[in-house]
Motif scaffolding. Structure first.
Motif, PDB file in Angstrom:
ATOM      1  N   ALA A   1       0.835  -1.197   0.000  1.00  0.00           N
ATOM      2  CA  ALA A   1       0.000   0.000   0.000  1.00  0.00           C
ATOM      3  C   ALA A   1       0.869   1.245   0.000  1.00  0.00           C
ATOM      4  O   ALA A   1       1.990   1.245   0.489  1.00  0.00           O
ATOM      5  CB  ALA A   1      -0.910   0.010   1.220  1.00  0.00           C
ATOM      6  N   ALA A   2       0.353   2.317  -0.573  1.00  0.00           N
ATOM      7  CA  ALA A   2       1.077   3.579  -0.611  1.00  0.00           C
ATOM      8  C   ALA A   2       0.507   4.523   0.444  1.00  0.00           C
ATOM      9  O   ALA A   2      -0.632   4.386   0.890  1.00  0.00           O
ATOM     10  CB  ALA A   2       0.962   4.200  -2.000  1.00  0.00           C
ATOM     11  N   SER A   3       1.300   5.506   0.818  1.00  0.00           N
ATOM     12  CA  SER A   3       0.863   6.466   1.825  1.00  0.00           C
ATOM     13  C   SER A   3      -0.214   7.386   1.258  1.00  0.00           C
ATOM     14  O   SER A   3      -0.359   7.530   0.043  1.00  0.00           O
ATOM     15  CB  SER A   3       2.049   7.294   2.307  1.00  0.00           C
ATOM     16  N   ARG A   4      -0.921   8.045   2.155  1.00  0.00           N
ATOM     17  CA  ARG A   4      -1.958   8.969   1.728  1.00  0.00           C
ATOM     18  C   ARG A   4      -1.364  10.130   0.938  1.00  0.00           C
ATOM     19  O   ARG A   4      -1.933  10.596  -0.057  1.00  0.00           O
ATOM     20  CB  ARG A   4      -2.715   9.502   2.949  1.00  0.00           C
ATOM     21  N   HIS A   5      -0.198  10.599   1.358  1.00  0.00           N
ATOM     22  CA  HIS A   5       0.462  11.688   0.650  1.00  0.00           C
ATOM     23  C   HIS A   5       0.793  11.288  -0.785  1.00  0.00           C
ATOM     24  O   HIS A   5       0.585  12.074  -1.727  1.00  0.00           O
ATOM     25  CB  HIS A   5       1.751  12.086   1.387  1.00  0.00           C
ATOM     26  N   THR A   6       1.286  10.057  -0.966  1.00  0.00           N
ATOM     27  CA  THR A   6       1.624   9.579  -2.306  1.00  0.00           C
ATOM     28  C   THR A   6       0.393   9.507  -3.179  1.00  0.00           C
ATOM     29  O   THR A   6       0.404   9.920  -4.348  1.00  0.00           O
ATOM     30  CB  THR A   6       2.287   8.193  -2.227  1.00  0.00           C
ATOM     31  N   ARG A   7      -0.702   9.007  -2.627  1.00  0.00           N
ATOM     32  CA  ARG A   7      -1.937   8.910  -3.403  1.00  0.00           C
ATOM     33  C   ARG A   7      -2.437  10.287  -3.792  1.00  0.00           C
ATOM     34  O   ARG A   7      -2.941  10.497  -4.905  1.00  0.00           O
ATOM     35  CB  ARG A   7      -2.999   8.153  -2.604  1.00  0.00           C
ATOM     36  N   ARG A   8      -2.304  11.243  -2.902  1.00  0.00           N
ATOM     37  CA  ARG A   8      -2.750  12.604  -3.212  1.00  0.00           C
ATOM     38  C   ARG A   8      -1.913  13.210  -4.336  1.00  0.00           C
ATOM     39  O   ARG A   8      -2.444  13.884  -5.226  1.00  0.00           O
ATOM     40  CB  ARG A   8      -2.656  13.480  -1.963  1.00  0.00           C
ATOM     41  N   VAL A   9      -0.613  12.975  -4.296  1.00  0.00           N
ATOM     42  CA  VAL A   9       0.265  13.514  -5.337  1.00  0.00           C
ATOM     43  C   VAL A   9      -0.097  12.927  -6.699  1.00  0.00           C
ATOM     44  O   VAL A   9      -0.216  13.657  -7.702  1.00  0.00           O
ATOM     45  CB  VAL A   9       1.742  13.229  -5.002  1.00  0.00           C
ATOM     46  N   MET A  10      -0.270  11.598  -6.767  1.00  0.00           N
ATOM     47  CA  MET A  10      -0.585  10.962  -8.041  1.00  0.00           C
ATOM     48  C   MET A  10      -1.949  11.406  -8.558  1.00  0.00           C
ATOM     49  O   MET A  10      -2.141  11.611  -9.762  1.00  0.00           O
ATOM     50  CB  MET A  10      -0.550   9.436  -7.890  1.00  0.00           C
ATOM     51  N   THR A  11      -2.901  11.588  -7.638  1.00  0.00           N
ATOM     52  CA  THR A  11      -4.222  12.063  -8.049  1.00  0.00           C
ATOM     53  C   THR A  11      -4.139  13.478  -8.601  1.00  0.00           C
ATOM     54  O   THR A  11      -4.776  13.804  -9.617  1.00  0.00           O
ATOM     55  CB  THR A  11      -5.195  12.029  -6.860  1.00  0.00           C
ATOM     56  N   ALA A  12      -3.357  14.326  -7.956  1.00  0.00           N
ATOM     57  CA  ALA A  12      -3.211  15.708  -8.407  1.00  0.00           C
ATOM     58  C   ALA A  12      -2.569  15.786  -9.792  1.00  0.00           C
ATOM     59  O   ALA A  12      -2.850  16.716 -10.561  1.00  0.00           O
ATOM     60  CB  ALA A  12      -2.378  16.496  -7.398  1.00  0.00           C
ATOM     61  N   VAL A  13      -1.731  14.820 -10.107  1.00  0.00           N
ATOM     62  CA  VAL A  13      -1.055  14.829 -11.409  1.00  0.00           C
ATOM     63  C   VAL A  13      -1.940  14.232 -12.497  1.00  0.00           C
ATOM     64  O   VAL A  13      -2.053  14.784 -13.607  1.00  0.00           O
ATOM     65  CB  VAL A  13       0.280  14.054 -11.327  1.00  0.00           C
ATOM     66  N   LEU A  14      -2.590  13.097 -12.197  1.00  0.00           N
ATOM     67  CA  LEU A  14      -3.297  12.354 -13.238  1.00  0.00           C
ATOM     68  C   LEU A  14      -4.750  12.769 -13.420  1.00  0.00           C
ATOM     69  O   LEU A  14      -5.298  12.622 -14.520  1.00  0.00           O
ATOM     70  CB  LEU A  14      -3.229  10.857 -12.940  1.00  0.00           C
ATOM     71  N   ALA A  15      -5.389  13.278 -12.376  1.00  0.00           N
ATOM     72  CA  ALA A  15      -6.794  13.673 -12.507  1.00  0.00           C
ATOM     73  C   ALA A  15      -6.983  14.746 -13.581  1.00  0.00           C
ATOM     74  O   ALA A  15      -7.889  14.616 -14.427  1.00  0.00           O
ATOM     75  CB  ALA A  15      -7.341  14.141 -11.170  1.00  0.00           C
ATOM     76  N   PRO A  16      -6.167  15.807 -13.604  1.00  0.00           N
ATOM     77  CA  PRO A  16      -6.324  16.789 -14.694  1.00  0.00           C
ATOM     78  C   PRO A  16      -6.084  16.177 -16.077  1.00  0.00           C
ATOM     79  O   PRO A  16      -6.765  16.540 -17.046  1.00  0.00           O
ATOM     80  CB  PRO A  16      -5.262  17.849 -14.367  1.00  0.00           C
ATOM     81  N   ALA A  17      -5.121  15.255 -16.176  1.00  0.00           N
ATOM     82  CA  ALA A  17      -4.848  14.608 -17.469  1.00  0.00           C
ATOM     83  C   ALA A  17      -6.048  13.781 -17.914  1.00  0.00           C
ATOM     84  O   ALA A  17      -6.425  13.785 -19.100  1.00  0.00           O
ATOM     85  CB  ALA A  17      -3.609  13.735 -17.367  1.00  0.00           C
ATOM     86  N   ALA A  18      -6.669  13.050 -16.982  1.00  0.00           N
ATOM     87  CA  ALA A  18      -7.847  12.256 -17.321  1.00  0.00           C
ATOM     88  C   ALA A  18      -9.010  13.157 -17.723  1.00  0.00           C
ATOM     89  O   ALA A  18      -9.731  12.871 -18.695  1.00  0.00           O
ATOM     90  CB  ALA A  18      -8.238  11.378 -16.133  1.00  0.00           C
ATOM     91  N   LEU A  19      -9.199  14.264 -16.990  1.00  0.00           N
ATOM     92  CA  LEU A  19     -10.280  15.196 -17.317  1.00  0.00           C
ATOM     93  C   LEU A  19     -10.054  15.816 -18.694  1.00  0.00           C
ATOM     94  O   LEU A  19     -11.001  15.946 -19.494  1.00  0.00           O
ATOM     95  CB  LEU A  19     -10.362  16.282 -16.242  1.00  0.00           C
ATOM     96  N   LEU A  20      -8.812  16.203 -18.988  1.00  0.00           N
ATOM     97  CA  LEU A  20      -8.487  16.778 -20.289  1.00  0.00           C
ATOM     98  C   LEU A  20      -8.738  15.770 -21.410  1.00  0.00           C
ATOM     99  O   LEU A  20      -9.219  16.141 -22.500  1.00  0.00           O
ATOM    100  CB  LEU A  20      -7.027  17.230 -20.301  1.00  0.00           C
ATOM    101  N   THR A  21      -8.440  14.496 -21.150  1.00  0.00           N
ATOM    102  CA  THR A  21      -8.692  13.457 -22.153  1.00  0.00           C
ATOM    103  C   THR A  21     -10.180  13.331 -22.449  1.00  0.00           C
ATOM    104  O   THR A  21     -10.592  13.239 -23.616  1.00  0.00           O
ATOM    105  CB  THR A  21      -8.142  12.105 -21.661  1.00  0.00           C
ATOM    106  N   ILE A  22     -10.998  13.360 -21.402  1.00  0.00           N
ATOM    107  CA  ILE A  22     -12.451  13.254 -21.583  1.00  0.00           C
ATOM    108  C   ILE A  22     -12.984  14.447 -22.376  1.00  0.00           C
ATOM    109  O   ILE A  22     -13.788  14.303 -23.310  1.00  0.00           O
ATOM    110  CB  ILE A  22     -13.154  13.145 -20.221  1.00  0.00           C
ATOM    111  N   VAL A  23     -12.534  15.649 -22.005  1.00  0.00           N
ATOM    112  CA  VAL A  23     -12.986  16.858 -22.706  1.00  0.00           C
ATOM    113  C   VAL A  23     -12.580  16.813 -24.176  1.00  0.00           C
ATOM    114  O   VAL A  23     -13.367  17.146 -25.075  1.00  0.00           O
ATOM    115  CB  VAL A  23     -12.423  18.121 -22.010  1.00  0.00           C
ATOM    116  N   ALA A  24     -11.339  16.376 -24.431  1.00  0.00           N
ATOM    117  CA  ALA A  24     -10.860  16.299 -25.815  1.00  0.00           C
ATOM    118  C   ALA A  24     -11.642  15.273 -26.619  1.00  0.00           C
ATOM    119  O   ALA A  24     -11.945  15.493 -27.803  1.00  0.00           O
ATOM    120  CB  ALA A  24      -9.368  15.965 -25.828  1.00  0.00           C
ATOM    121  N   MET A  25     -11.984  14.129 -26.013  1.00  0.00           N
ATOM    122  CA  MET A  25     -12.776  13.120 -26.717  1.00  0.00           C
ATOM    123  C   MET A  25     -14.144  13.667 -27.088  1.00  0.00           C
ATOM    124  O   MET A  25     -14.646  13.431 -28.195  1.00  0.00           O
ATOM    125  CB  MET A  25     -12.933  11.862 -25.854  1.00  0.00           C
TER     126      MET A  25
END
Length: 409
Positions: A21-45
């Motif tokens: 398992a990863a720490s809460r801080h690590t999960r927050r960092v990865m979410t902050a990086v990938l969530a905008p990328a996923a949202l941008l992908t959806i908008v572009a589609m």
């Protein structure tokens, strides 16, 4: 059994559930990086989604096609001057579906390079063209039916995957189905609708990457690291593809099929289509390498005391071994697909330098070289990202920072 570094709860039957398992801080960092990328992908589609489903111009043959079974074959001596190996004679086919269903019809034995060889019991596809040849038969055999063998082949493949992979095999099949859905419902129709092929390929590849990787490997930090590494490597592959396509002055038109697509009303960007193929082809290899590196780093971090630099070096050695075989796989895959082309060049009289620098072979070299560079770059990129977010242990069993009981899911 619980691996070191997990949250103390062992879940059974899911290989990715047993990852540390990863720490809460690590999960927050990865979410902050990938969530905008996923949202941008959806908008572009949504923005690039084709206005209407594409209906191919085709040749209008669907209404004149029929399926049947060969019930007799009569071979005859061929006239003088006929090419060796060519069949002459006729066959009788029982039409089962399409025009003339239920009747027995006569057809000439197919001739020419690649023509189907008929035997009694063969299931064939017929083209109904009455009056096309004065005094000739109304039906012509154009191909064998392959639907049933293909279904059995796909079913056997699925059974093998499920037997070995079990739950992970099921999720991988679901990811594969989702990938084909995006390819057939978004990427291909959007390109035919006039959208820039490279942009469509990047957005579609990102959507496939997010959906397939998370569905196959689970919604956890280790998969997120693989997603981030794959995304960065895809960007690098696309940039290199654009740069070297321009440097090599490639037009994207090298075969008869390319010329046909270029002549379709609406003017498909053939250079962009070439780049789109490079990006989509690279994605198929990148996810394998990035997932392996992310999981390798996580397992090494959980095994005992270490540092991020030692993690990076150790996982890098694993990655180098993986890449060494994967690069050979890429080159052999392209060579196998282009084997008829290589044989054609070998029988020609052009100097090797002209063959290698011609448009057709230069495109294949571009795909292989750019895909290989992206693959090699994915190892240090993903390994570095995984080492940065790993919960490194600096003492005997003591984590470097507090570990939380929440799982990475």
């Amino acid at each position: 059994m619980t691996l070191p570094g997990t949250n103390g709860t062992a879940r059974h039957g899911h290989a990715h559930d047993r990852l540390p398992a990863a720490s809460r801080h690590t999960r927050r960092v990865m979410t902050a990086v990938l969530a905008p990328a996923a949202l941008l992908t959806i908008v572009a589609m949504i923005a690039l989604w084709p206005a209407r489903p594409h209906r191919g111009a085709g040749s209008g043959d669907d209404g004149r096609r029929a399926n049947g079974t060969v019930i007799s074959v009569t071979e005859q001596s061929c006239p003088a001057g006929t090419a060796a190996g060519q069949a002459c004679g006729s066959a009788t086919v029982h039409v089962e579906h399409g025009p003339g269903a239920g009747s027995d019809v006569a057809v000439d034995l197919p001739s020419g390079p690649g023509a189907p060889r008929l035997r009694v019991g063969d299931e064939v596809v017929l083209l109904y063209l009455p009056g096309a040849v004065p005094g000739g038969h109304a039906y012509t055999v154009v191909d064998h039916q392959r639907g049933r063998p293909l279904i059995w082949l796909i079913a056997l493949t699925a059974v093998v995957i499920l037997a070995f992979g079990r739950w992970r095999g099921l999720t991988s099949l679901a990811g594969l189905a989702l990938s084909f859905t995006i390819l057939l419902l978004f990427i291909v129709p959007a390109i035919l609708d006039g959208s820039p092929p490279l942009l469509v390929a990047v957005v579609g590849s990102a959507a496939i990457m997010f959906a397939a990787l998370y569905l196959t490997h689970g919604l956890n930090v280790h998969t997120s690291v693989a997603v981030a590494g794959t995304l960065a490597s895809l960007v690098l592959t696309g940039v290199l593809g654009v740069a070297f396509t321009a440097a090599l002055h490639l037009s994207g038109v090298a075969t008869d099929e390319d010329s046909f697509l270029a002549s379709i009303p609406g003017s498909i960007d053939m250079r962009g289509l070439l780049l789109a193929g490079v990006v989509i082809g690279a994605l198929g290899v990148l996810d394998d390498v990035t997932v392996t590196q992310a999981v390798t780093v996580a397992e090494m971090a959980a095994a005992g005391p270490t540092t991020r630099w030692l993690l990076y070096r150790a996982a890098g050695r694993v990655g180098r071994a993986h890449v060494a075989s994967a690069v050979n796989t890429i080159v052999l895959a392209y060579a196998g697909a282009s084997l008829p082309l290589l044989l054609l060049f070998a029988t020609g009289s052009q100097p090797l330098s002209q063959v290698l620098t011609g448009e057709l072979l230069a495109q294949e070299i571009l795909r292989s070289a750019v895909g290989t560079i992206g693959l090699v770059a994915s190892v240090p990129i993903t390994t570095a990202l995984a080492a940065l977010v790993a919960d490194v242990r600096t003492g005997s069993g003591s984590p470097a920072r507090p570990r939380h009981a929440a799982a990475a899911h």
